[in-house]
Motif scaffolding. Structure first.
Motif, PDB file in Angstrom:
ATOM      1  N   ASN A 101       0.816  -1.221   0.000  1.00 37.57           N
ATOM      2  CA  ASN A 101       0.000   0.000   0.000  1.00 37.57           C
ATOM      3  C   ASN A 101       0.848   1.270   0.000  1.00 37.57           C
ATOM      4  O   ASN A 101       0.545   2.235   0.702  1.00 37.57           O
ATOM      5  N   PHE A 102       1.937   1.247  -0.763  1.00 35.56           N
ATOM      6  CA  PHE A 102       2.802   2.422  -0.907  1.00 35.56           C
ATOM      7  C   PHE A 102       3.361   2.887   0.444  1.00 35.56           C
ATOM      8  O   PHE A 102       3.534   4.073   0.659  1.00 35.56           O
ATOM      9  N   ASP A 130       3.428  -5.278  -2.601  1.00 34.43           N
ATOM     10  CA  ASP A 130       2.485  -4.381  -3.279  1.00 34.43           C
ATOM     11  C   ASP A 130       2.285  -4.814  -4.738  1.00 34.43           C
ATOM     12  O   ASP A 130       3.100  -5.539  -5.290  1.00 34.43           O
ATOM     13  N   ASP A 131       1.209  -4.330  -5.335  1.00 30.69           N
ATOM     14  CA  ASP A 131       0.927  -4.626  -6.739  1.00 30.69           C
ATOM     15  C   ASP A 131       1.754  -3.769  -7.692  1.00 30.69           C
ATOM     16  O   ASP A 131       1.612  -3.879  -8.905  1.00 30.69           O
ATOM     17  N   ILE A 132       2.554  -2.891  -7.109  1.00 29.15           N
ATOM     18  CA  ILE A 132       3.288  -1.902  -7.883  1.00 29.15           C
ATOM     19  C   ILE A 132       4.773  -2.021  -7.507  1.00 29.15           C
ATOM     20  O   ILE A 132       5.090  -2.288  -6.347  1.00 29.15           O
ATOM     21  N   PRO A 133       5.671  -1.877  -8.476  1.00 23.81           N
ATOM     22  CA  PRO A 133       7.101  -1.970  -8.134  1.00 23.81           C
ATOM     23  C   PRO A 133       7.576  -0.778  -7.304  1.00 23.81           C
ATOM     24  O   PRO A 133       7.097   0.339  -7.475  1.00 23.81           O
ATOM     25  N   THR A 172       6.489  -7.099  -7.550  1.00 21.32           N
ATOM     26  CA  THR A 172       5.719  -7.802  -6.521  1.00 21.32           C
ATOM     27  C   THR A 172       6.426  -9.098  -6.130  1.00 21.32           C
ATOM     28  O   THR A 172       6.850  -9.858  -7.011  1.00 21.32           O
ATOM     29  N   LEU A 200      10.883   5.767  -7.039  1.00 27.63           N
ATOM     30  CA  LEU A 200       9.776   5.869  -7.997  1.00 27.63           C
ATOM     31  C   LEU A 200       8.620   6.659  -7.404  1.00 27.63           C
ATOM     32  O   LEU A 200       7.897   7.352  -8.118  1.00 27.63           O
ATOM     33  N   HIS A 203       1.241   0.630 -19.160  1.00 22.53           N
ATOM     34  CA  HIS A 203       1.786  -0.362 -18.211  1.00 22.53           C
ATOM     35  C   HIS A 203       1.950  -1.751 -18.817  1.00 22.53           C
ATOM     36  O   HIS A 203       1.570  -2.759 -18.193  1.00 22.53           O
ATOM     37  N   PHE A 234       2.161  -5.315 -16.940  1.00 18.33           N
ATOM     38  CA  PHE A 234       1.351  -5.439 -15.727  1.00 18.33           C
ATOM     39  C   PHE A 234       0.443  -6.655 -15.875  1.00 18.33           C
ATOM     40  O   PHE A 234      -0.213  -6.820 -16.898  1.00 18.33           O
ATOM     41  N   ARG A 270      -1.200  -8.063 -12.746  1.00 16.83           N
ATOM     42  CA  ARG A 270      -1.795  -8.295 -11.432  1.00 16.83           C
ATOM     43  C   ARG A 270      -3.323  -8.362 -11.557  1.00 16.83           C
ATOM     44  O   ARG A 270      -3.873  -8.040 -12.622  1.00 16.83           O
ATOM     45  N   PRO A 271      -3.993  -8.748 -10.459  1.00 21.27           N
ATOM     46  CA  PRO A 271      -5.446  -8.980 -10.555  1.00 21.27           C
ATOM     47  C   PRO A 271      -6.268  -7.789 -11.076  1.00 21.27           C
ATOM     48  O   PRO A 271      -7.316  -7.998 -11.691  1.00 21.27           O
ATOM     49  N   HIS A 277       5.547  -1.401 -17.624  1.00 22.82           N
ATOM     50  CA  HIS A 277       5.413  -1.514 -16.169  1.00 22.82           C
ATOM     51  C   HIS A 277       6.783  -1.559 -15.497  1.00 22.82           C
ATOM     52  O   HIS A 277       6.965  -0.992 -14.432  1.00 22.82           O
ATOM     53  N   HIS A 310       7.719   4.429 -14.473  1.00 23.66           N
ATOM     54  CA  HIS A 310       7.902   3.012 -14.783  1.00 23.66           C
ATOM     55  C   HIS A 310       8.757   2.785 -16.032  1.00 23.66           C
ATOM     56  O   HIS A 310       9.122   1.652 -16.320  1.00 23.66           O
ATOM     57  N   PHE A 318      -5.155  -0.061 -15.945  1.00 24.52           N
ATOM     58  CA  PHE A 318      -5.955  -0.315 -14.735  1.00 24.52           C
ATOM     59  C   PHE A 318      -6.343   1.015 -14.100  1.00 24.52           C
ATOM     60  O   PHE A 318      -5.632   2.002 -14.214  1.00 24.52           O
ATOM     61  N   PRO A 336      -2.655   4.628  -3.492  1.00 26.71           N
ATOM     62  CA  PRO A 336      -3.055   4.856  -4.893  1.00 26.71           C
ATOM     63  C   PRO A 336      -2.866   3.633  -5.785  1.00 26.71           C
ATOM     64  O   PRO A 336      -2.874   3.758  -6.999  1.00 26.71           O
ATOM     65  N   GLY A 337      -2.685   2.464  -5.216  1.00 27.94           N
ATOM     66  CA  GLY A 337      -2.409   1.261  -6.014  1.00 27.94           C
ATOM     67  C   GLY A 337      -3.538   0.891  -6.958  1.00 27.94           C
ATOM     68  O   GLY A 337      -4.627   1.460  -6.904  1.00 27.94           O
ATOM     69  N   PRO A 338      -3.271  -0.084  -7.826  1.00 26.27           N
ATOM     70  CA  PRO A 338      -4.283  -0.530  -8.795  1.00 26.27           C
ATOM     71  C   PRO A 338      -5.594  -0.875  -8.109  1.00 26.27           C
ATOM     72  O   PRO A 338      -5.601  -1.523  -7.066  1.00 26.27           O
TER      73      PRO A 338
END
Lengths: 119, 316
Positions: A37-38, A59-62, A79, A99, B66, B69, B71-72, B106, B134, B268, B279-281
């Protein structure tokens, strides 16, 4: 062939010697910082010198880890990737994600006491 | 989009904001905005408006593809980029060119850049890129520079002219400072000042960059540290449009002669500012995903100092 045997013999000697002179101190401590979650969690972490800190990106983000002193800079962690760094010198290490620079964290490294070294 | 009371000259003369929102609800598609004297006003729906107005210059913005990418929130970001490109190919008015406002890939992998290029090139349009954070993950942003850096300055900024409109591509994703936001840096700002110097105030200017150039939500890093200085150089121009990506949702603001606009992602959605822990997906039901992804179409009409920005989702 002779060289090979000599090398093998030398290696065997080194291996035999290794328990006497361990490369990694037996008391080496480890600590983990989760990235999700950042955020870095825990955001502030205090460890003894020679502790290896491992960052795990859940996280879902690098993200990555970059200390403001430029001592530590990981590659970007996708991830489930992780990065480890052993802090040997006491001090305060501020770091952030290069980032997403609003993500910040701090590692405080304290001097290892005599008690820590006697295990 | 046939007889719904909106498809008339009367509707084109101006409808209330509430009416516009109603339009959006029932049509689920883009609304064409015209901005005149700093006041946004709806013209009607995209297809109707585009058919009736012979545009001076129409170009397209895509953002945040992206590629890579999986992910779900969208296991197939390449697939939705392809859908976006197909949308572009099917536009009734062929755009003059395309802007990509960053996060092409991504993870800045060569294979991701290759896949992105393979699909985007199918639109058969010139594409002007700026990098997202990215796209600059690899050492010294080598892969981005190899592909898109030719003829650019510094970390990849540049300007060009089309149909009397001056376009400026800025880079605000490198050399970011701890605790900070996006960053343009002194070298780029000095370049911007000299790039704009000597241009007449009547020249329409379009500035595009990845991270928003106005502060949307600093808690999530949605803003650019030193954008205020850039805006002081732009203030004297009668028509300035700032196009950004990064936040994966449509957002706009008018400030004086400057119109700010953020485009959707093709990959996404992300939550509204503060609406989630991060702020994630954002995961949405499968049948909703394409209504939250899309492309943006921008039209200038010569001599009218107005521009129209139309956001079209992949699916209404």
């Amino acid at each position: 062939m002779q060289n090979f045997l000599a090398a093998a013999a030398l290696q065997a000697m080194l291996l035999a010697a290794s328990p006497i002179f361990p490369a990694v101190p037996a008391h080496a401590a480890e600590a983990t910082v989760k990235i999700d979650n950042f955020t870095f969690a825990p955001q502030r972490l205090t460890v003894k010198a020679d502790t290896t800190v491992r960052w795990e990106n859940e996280d879902d983000i690098p993200h990555n880890i970059a200390s403001t002193s430029k001592l530590v800079r990981s590659k970007v962690l996708d991830t489930h990737d992780s990065f480890s760094f052993t802090f040997t010198v006491p001090g305060v290490y501020e770091y952030f994600c290069a980032l997403h620079p609003h993500m910040t964290g701090r590692i405080v490294v304290e001097a290892a006491t005599e008690a820590d070294n006697v295990q | 989009m046939t007889d719904h009371g909106h498809n008339t000259e009367k509707a084109r003369e101006g409808v209330s904001r509430r009416k516009v929102l109603e339009c959006m609800t029932w049509a689920g598609t883009g609304v064409l905005w015209t901005i005149s004297g700093g006041v946004p006003r709806s013209l009607g729906l995209i297809d109707q408006a585009m058919a009736q107005d012979a545009p001076g210059l129409t170009f397209l913005q895509i953002s945040d593809s992206h590629v890579g990418f999986d992910r779900p929130a969208n296991p197939n970001a390449l697939g939705t980029l392809e859908e976006a490109v197909n949308r572009v190919k099917a536009l009734p008015v062929r755009p003059a060119f395309m802007l990509h406002t960053g996060d092409i890939t991504h993870l800045s992998k060569a294979s991701e850049f290759d896949d992105a290029d393979r699909l985007i090139s199918q639109a058969r349009l010139d594409v002007h890129y700026v990098p997202g954070e990215h796209d600059v993950i690899d050492e010294e942003m080598k892969l981005y520079r190899e592909r898109y850096g030719r003829g650019t300055k510094g970390a990849g900024w540049y300007s060009f002219d089309a149909n009397g409109v001056h376009f400026v591509g800025l880079v605000n994703v490198v050399d970011l400072k701890a605790g900070g936001l996006g960053n343009l840096g002194n070298e780029q700002l000095e370049w911007l000042e000299s790039d704009l110097k000597g241009r007449t105030a009547s020249t329409p200017v379009v500035v595009f960059a990845h991270i928003p150039l106005w502060t949307i939500y600093p808690e999530w890093g949605w803003g650019t540290e030193d954008s205020a200085r850039a805006l002081t150089y732009l203030k004297r121009f009668g028509s300035v449009t700032v196009l950004n990506g990064h936040i994966h949702q449509v957002m706009q603001k008018i400030e004086g002669n400057i119109a700010f606009h953020c485009a959707r992602s093709t990959a996404f959605p992300q939550p509204a500012p503060g609406a989630a822990p991060s702020p994630g997906p954002m995961r949405v039901p499968d049948d909703k995903l394409r209504s939250m992804l899309g492309v943006t179409n921008v039209t200038f009409r010569r001599g009218q100092q107005r521009l129209a920005i139309v956001d079209t989702p992949l699916q209404s």
